[in-house]
Design a protein around this motif. Structure first.
Motif, short mmCIF file in Angstrom:
data_model
loop_
_atom_site.label_atom_id
_atom_site.label_comp_id
_atom_site.label_asym_id
_atom_site.label_seq_id
_atom_site.Cartn_x
_atom_site.Cartn_y
_atom_site.Cartn_z
N LEU A 359 2.03 10.34 -2.56
CA LEU A 359 2.37 10.19 -1.15
C LEU A 359 1.28 9.38 -0.46
CD1 LEU A 359 4.13 10.96 1.33
CD2 LEU A 359 2.69 13.01 1.57
N LEU A 360 1.67 8.29 0.18
CA LEU A 360 0.72 7.42 0.87
C LEU A 360 0.80 7.65 2.37
CD1 LEU A 360 1.51 4.09 -1.03
CD2 LEU A 360 -0.22 5.79 -1.60
N HIS A 361 -0.36 7.73 2.99
CA HIS A 361 -0.41 7.86 4.45
C HIS A 361 -1.36 6.81 4.99
CE1 HIS A 361 -0.17 9.67 8.40
NE2 HIS A 361 -1.50 9.74 8.46
N PHE A 362 -0.84 5.91 5.83
CA PHE A 362 -1.64 4.82 6.40
C PHE A 362 -1.83 5.08 7.89
CE2 PHE A 362 0.92 2.30 3.13
CZ PHE A 362 -0.02 2.52 2.13
N GLU A 363 -3.07 5.12 8.33
CA GLU A 363 -3.36 5.25 9.75
C GLU A 363 -3.78 3.88 10.29
OE1 GLU A 363 -6.11 8.37 10.69
OE2 GLU A 363 -5.32 9.69 9.12
N GLY A 364 -3.31 3.56 11.47
CA GLY A 364 -3.64 2.27 12.07
C GLY A 364 -2.42 1.65 12.72
N ASP A 365 -2.65 0.62 13.50
CA ASP A 365 -1.58 -0.04 14.24
C ASP A 365 -0.88 -1.06 13.34
OD1 ASP A 365 0.07 -0.82 16.27
OD2 ASP A 365 -1.39 -2.15 17.23
N LEU A 366 -0.15 -0.55 12.35
CA LEU A 366 0.55 -1.39 11.38
C LEU A 366 2.04 -1.40 11.69
CD1 LEU A 366 -1.18 0.12 8.23
CD2 LEU A 366 -1.65 -2.15 9.16
N ASP A 367 2.68 -2.56 11.49
CA ASP A 367 4.13 -2.60 11.69
C ASP A 367 4.82 -2.18 10.39
OD1 ASP A 367 4.23 -4.86 9.97
OD2 ASP A 367 4.02 -6.24 11.65
N ALA A 368 6.13 -2.07 10.44
CA ALA A 368 6.89 -1.57 9.30
C ALA A 368 6.75 -2.48 8.09
CB ALA A 368 8.37 -1.41 9.68
N GLU A 369 6.73 -3.79 8.32
CA GLU A 369 6.61 -4.73 7.21
C GLU A 369 5.25 -4.62 6.53
OE1 GLU A 369 7.01 -9.56 6.35
OE2 GLU A 369 7.45 -8.74 8.32
N GLN A 370 4.20 -4.43 7.31
CA GLN A 370 2.86 -4.27 6.74
C GLN A 370 2.76 -2.98 5.93
OE1 GLN A 370 0.73 -4.59 10.46
NE2 GLN A 370 0.03 -6.68 10.00
N ARG A 371 3.33 -1.91 6.43
CA ARG A 371 3.31 -0.64 5.70
C ARG A 371 4.06 -0.75 4.38
NH1 ARG A 371 1.59 3.76 8.66
NH2 ARG A 371 1.07 3.26 10.83
N GLN A 372 5.20 -1.43 4.41
CA GLN A 372 5.96 -1.61 3.18
C GLN A 372 5.18 -2.44 2.18
OE1 GLN A 372 8.71 -0.26 2.05
NE2 GLN A 372 8.55 -1.45 0.15
N LYS A 373 4.50 -3.48 2.66
CA LYS A 373 3.72 -4.33 1.76
C LYS A 373 2.57 -3.55 1.14
CE LYS A 373 2.80 -7.99 -0.42
NZ LYS A 373 3.75 -8.44 -1.46
N LEU A 374 1.91 -2.72 1.91
CA LEU A 374 0.80 -1.91 1.38
C LEU A 374 1.32 -0.92 0.33
CD1 LEU A 374 -1.30 -1.18 4.59
CD2 LEU A 374 -1.79 -2.83 2.77
N ALA A 375 2.53 -0.41 0.53
CA ALA A 375 3.12 0.48 -0.47
C ALA A 375 3.37 -0.26 -1.78
CB ALA A 375 4.43 1.08 0.06
N GLU A 376 3.78 -1.52 -1.68
CA GLU A 376 3.99 -2.33 -2.88
C GLU A 376 2.67 -2.63 -3.57
OE1 GLU A 376 6.07 -5.80 -1.62
OE2 GLU A 376 7.83 -4.68 -0.89
N ILE A 377 1.64 -2.90 -2.78
CA ILE A 377 0.32 -3.20 -3.33
C ILE A 377 -0.26 -2.00 -4.06
CG2 ILE A 377 -2.08 -3.74 -2.69
CD1 ILE A 377 -0.18 -6.12 -2.70
N ALA A 378 0.09 -0.80 -3.62
CA ALA A 378 -0.42 0.42 -4.27
C ALA A 378 -0.07 0.43 -5.75
CB ALA A 378 0.14 1.66 -3.57
N ASP A 379 1.10 -0.10 -6.09
CA ASP A 379 1.52 -0.12 -7.49
C ASP A 379 0.75 -1.15 -8.32
OD1 ASP A 379 3.35 1.85 -7.06
OD2 ASP A 379 5.09 0.51 -6.93
#
Length: 405
Positions: A359-379
């Protein structure tokens, strides 16, 4: 030469990203034979290189336009000469990407490396090419040799790219279809990847590329499998200071022979408690009660900790490179074993398989596209890739020390 994972991937544009076969149609549309397109483009490169070799330069569009007037001089055109030249040159802004480029760009973006272009042509041509495919946002910068004062393959062009990206030339990887570009980049100290779509033979008189791929997406896999991919510094900003001592000049001379070793020994307190030594660090592992004495995390807990730490670090590195407002990363993991028949995404169909919930939790002023990209980078974190790849554990038994008299 041993290469580290690059910080920045630099793409040539004309013919590497763009499919220039459409330029033949532009010639036909003004009344010229299609084969003149290849001859004209070769002459354009020739004159650009000649200027660069003599210490001069001229814009790509100027050389191209003047050469077109010469090439079309004796051709019975269906348009006025100036109109025909304008029509053909305008074709650069309408070119499409090669079919393998979109997938390849997305795969390489997923590695967390920064992407830029470096063209002998205009940066605007690269911008229109990528924007039409919805890929401009994947690139940190669109560079042109017009700002460098020298065409590729002159060293100054590649040095300009390194300076613009804030890294050393050795931290750049040039991707190109042109062997002359590969050679120039290698001579300037860059790593190189030859995109050989046509199954051609690489010229023996040029410096060989570090990597050869037939489709752009292959490069992401090749770089992920590079021996030092997990350990390279992903985002150096400046060149290191000159070494002050022979040991600094030769890292092998001062290398710690225990570096990279993990040593696990029984704690001697009975039960299953273990003492773990990782360089200067000391940890404890144990089994939970009632099997063990619960003096430390279990072996599976440590595996999850490694995956979680790697995931968080990888996401953080990518966000910093993109200058995204990621305030904090929290990764929560749990290991279970599930029946294979209950796993829709698993190849195994019989028995039980290991299942890790992350489970990933990102804090910060990120938009939905940025959060999705960070989830992809996690892999893309190296530990994640290791867990999903074939792993070979080679075991030997050390001879017992001879008994003391």
């Amino acid at each position: 030469m041993t290469r580290t994972t690059p910080a920045v991937i630099v793409f040539d544009v004309n013919e590497t990203l763009s499919d220039m076969s459409a330029m033949k149609a532009r010639f036909v549309q003004v009344g010229a034979p299609a084969h003149l397109a290849s001859a004209w483009f070769a002459a354009l490169l020739r004159d650009g290189f000649a200027l660069a070799a003599a210490g001069g330069t001229a814009p790509f569009s100027v050389i191209g336009s003047e050469l077109l007037r010469q090439v079309l001089r004796d051709v019975p055109l269906m348009r006025e000469p100036d109109e025909a030249v304008e029509h053909i040159m305008a074709g650069f802004g309408l070119l499409k990407l090669h079919s393998d480029v979109p997938e390849g760009v997305r795969a390489l973006t997923g590695t967390g490396m920064r992407l830029v272009t470096l063209s002998n042509g205009s940066a605007e041509v690269a911008r229109s090419l990528l924007a039409a495919a919805g890929l401009e946002g994947h690139f940190d910068a669109l560079l042109s040799v017009e700002e460098a004062g020298a065409w590729k393959p002159m060293r100054a062009a590649y040095d300009y790219a390194a300076e613009a990206c804030g890294v050393r030339p050795a931290e750049l990887l040039l991707v190109a279809v042109h062997p002359w570009d590969i050679h120039g980049a290698a001579e300037a100290g860059l790593a190189t990847a030859w995109l050989n779509r046509g199954g051609d033979t690489y010229p023996s008189y040029f410096t060989a590329p570090d990597y050869t791929v037939t489709r752009l997406a292959e490069l992401a896999t090749v770089l992920a499998d590079a021996p030092d991919a997990a350990g390279a510094d992903p985002s150096p900003d400046t060149a290191p200071d000159a070494p002050d001592s022979p040991a600094e000049a030769d890292p092998a001379a001062s290398a710690d022979p225990t570096e990279g070793l993990v040593v696990v020994t029984e704690s001697g307190t009975g039960g299953y408690a273990q003492q773990i030594t990782v360089g200067p660090h000391r940890l404890t592992a144990d089994e939970p009660r009632p099997i063990g004495t619960d003096t430390g995390p279990s072996p599976y807990d440590l595996v999850l900790a490694g995956l979680g730490a790697c995931t968080s670090m990888t996401v953080r590195m990518y966000a910093e490179r993109k200058k995204w407002p990621l305030a904090k990363v929290t990764v929560t993991l749990r290991h279970t074993r599930v029946h294979a028949k209950d796993c829709a995404d698993c190849e195994t169909v019989v028995g039980q398989i290991d299942h890790i919930e992350r489970l990933l939790h990102f804090e910060g002023d990120l938009d939905a596209e940025q959060r999705q990209k960070l989830a992809e980078i996690a892999d893309k974190c190296p530990v994640h890739r290791t867990l999903h790849s074939e792993i070979i554990v080679h075991t030997t038994v050390q001879d017992a020390a001879p008994a003391r008299p």
